[in-house]
Enzyme design. Sequence first.
Site, PDB file in Angstrom:
ATOM      1  N   GLU A 223       0.896  -1.331  -0.010  1.00 24.27           N
ATOM      2  CA  GLU A 223       0.117  -0.032  -0.056  1.00 24.27           C
ATOM      3  C   GLU A 223       0.698   1.296   0.142  1.00 24.27           C
ATOM      4  OE1 GLU A 223      -4.247   0.071   1.113  1.00 24.27           O
ATOM      5  OE2 GLU A 223      -3.335   0.894   3.308  1.00 24.27           O
TER       6      GLU A 223
ATOM      7  N   LYS B 257       0.352   5.013   1.000  1.00 19.16           N
ATOM      8  CA  LYS B 257      -0.656   5.925   1.525  1.00 19.16           C
ATOM      9  C   LYS B 257       0.208   7.032   2.558  1.00 19.16           C
ATOM     10  CE  LYS B 257      -2.248   3.206   5.538  1.00 19.16           C
ATOM     11  NZ  LYS B 257      -3.361   2.419   6.331  1.00 19.16           N
TER      12      LYS B 257
ATOM     13  N   LYS C  27      -7.916   2.360  -3.653  1.00 18.20           N
ATOM     14  CA  LYS C  27      -8.313   2.062  -2.407  1.00 18.20           C
ATOM     15  C   LYS C  27      -9.082   3.466  -1.789  1.00 18.20           C
ATOM     16  CE  LYS C  27      -7.797  -0.199   1.867  1.00 18.20           C
ATOM     17  NZ  LYS C  27      -6.533  -0.304   2.603  1.00 18.20           N
TER      18      LYS C  27
ATOM     19  N   GLU D 257     -14.155  -6.401   0.915  1.00 17.74           N
ATOM     20  CA  GLU D 257     -13.831  -6.404   2.356  1.00 17.74           C
ATOM     21  C   GLU D 257     -14.699  -6.669   3.564  1.00 17.74           C
ATOM     22  OE1 GLU D 257     -10.756  -3.282   3.522  1.00 17.74           O
ATOM     23  OE2 GLU D 257     -12.151  -2.869   5.022  1.00 17.74           O
TER      24      GLU D 257
ATOM     25  N   ASN E 116     -10.500  -7.591   7.074  1.00 19.84           N
ATOM     26  CA  ASN E 116      -9.925  -6.482   7.769  1.00 19.84           C
ATOM     27  C   ASN E 116      -9.780  -6.763   9.308  1.00 19.84           C
ATOM     28  OD1 ASN E 116      -8.983  -4.012   8.968  1.00 19.84           O
ATOM     29  ND2 ASN E 116      -9.944  -2.937   7.466  1.00 19.84           N
TER      30      ASN E 116
ATOM     31  N   GLU F 205      -5.887  -8.153   5.923  1.00 19.14           N
ATOM     32  CA  GLU F 205      -5.478  -6.694   5.991  1.00 19.14           C
ATOM     33  C   GLU F 205      -5.480  -6.183   7.506  1.00 19.14           C
ATOM     34  OE1 GLU F 205      -8.700  -6.244   2.585  1.00 19.14           O
ATOM     35  OE2 GLU F 205      -8.693  -4.739   4.130  1.00 19.14           O
ATOM     36  N   SER F 206      -4.441  -5.439   7.637  1.00 14.10           N
ATOM     37  CA  SER F 206      -4.053  -4.737   8.714  1.00 14.10           C
ATOM     38  C   SER F 206      -3.513  -5.614   9.852  1.00 14.10           C
ATOM     39  CB  SER F 206      -5.456  -4.289   9.423  1.00 14.10           C
ATOM     40  OG  SER F 206      -5.886  -3.019   8.813  1.00 14.10           O
TER      41      SER F 206
END
Length: 267
Positions: free
Chosen positions: A64, A66, A126, A175, A196, A226-227
Amino acid sequence: MSDILHRILETKQREVALAKTQTPFTTVENNAVNSIVDEQLKPRGFYQAIENKITQGYAGVIAEIKQASPSKGILRTPFHPKEIAVSYAKHGAACLSVLTDVDYFKGSKEFLIEARNACTLPVIRKDFMIDPYQIFEARAMGADAILLIVAALSDPQLKEFEDIAIKLGMDVLVEVHDAEELERALKLNSPLLGINNRNLKTFEVSIQNTVQLLDQIPKHKRVVTESGILHQSDVDFLRQHQVHAFLVGEAFMRAPSPGKALEQLFF
């Protein structure tokens, strides 16, 4: 739905309404359709890139890009999407994820265009998709996939948005955060299922969230965790549970070289 997600979606409604006054829907739609055959913009195969990595025995990493997040603030400064994309591509990423939300993540559509032009990796837009306009917009800018957040959309919206994306040659990452959302997500056709690990109510993060949902997921779905993937032990633990696709951003954004941080964590 968390308060922060509710606020983001309200802001997004205003953002999309303004965008429609600046660039009419018909223009965005035409640009999207034309992009499918444009040599520079045509879809690169987001899902397939992940599968190719996993088939070779590696993790399929969606790396990612960001600049900030609502909970952590600015993650990286200076911020150069082109350099980050090149670094990720050099060090083994399967795909890129680029934040385009302006108000909460300090993202930009230009960041996606810049990152995609800098390498050959497929890119997911995203953002918080609430309107078909954004899906056509995503393809027009060169996105190879979009994110659909089950917590933010109704079942009819999820189906409609997935259908539009597929017709435009894009893949869809659906998601979910919990078992209830998972049940709704499984009605869709997309093989990419993102879990997530962040609790939307408490904002606590635990990779156990992915593992706890695995028994309810059919084998033909590709789980993307994710995360909360921060350490080698996190990667090993998840891969032992046959989770081989990862979306990671924050851990890389804070590193001097995002690509080297990716390689150290996964390869």
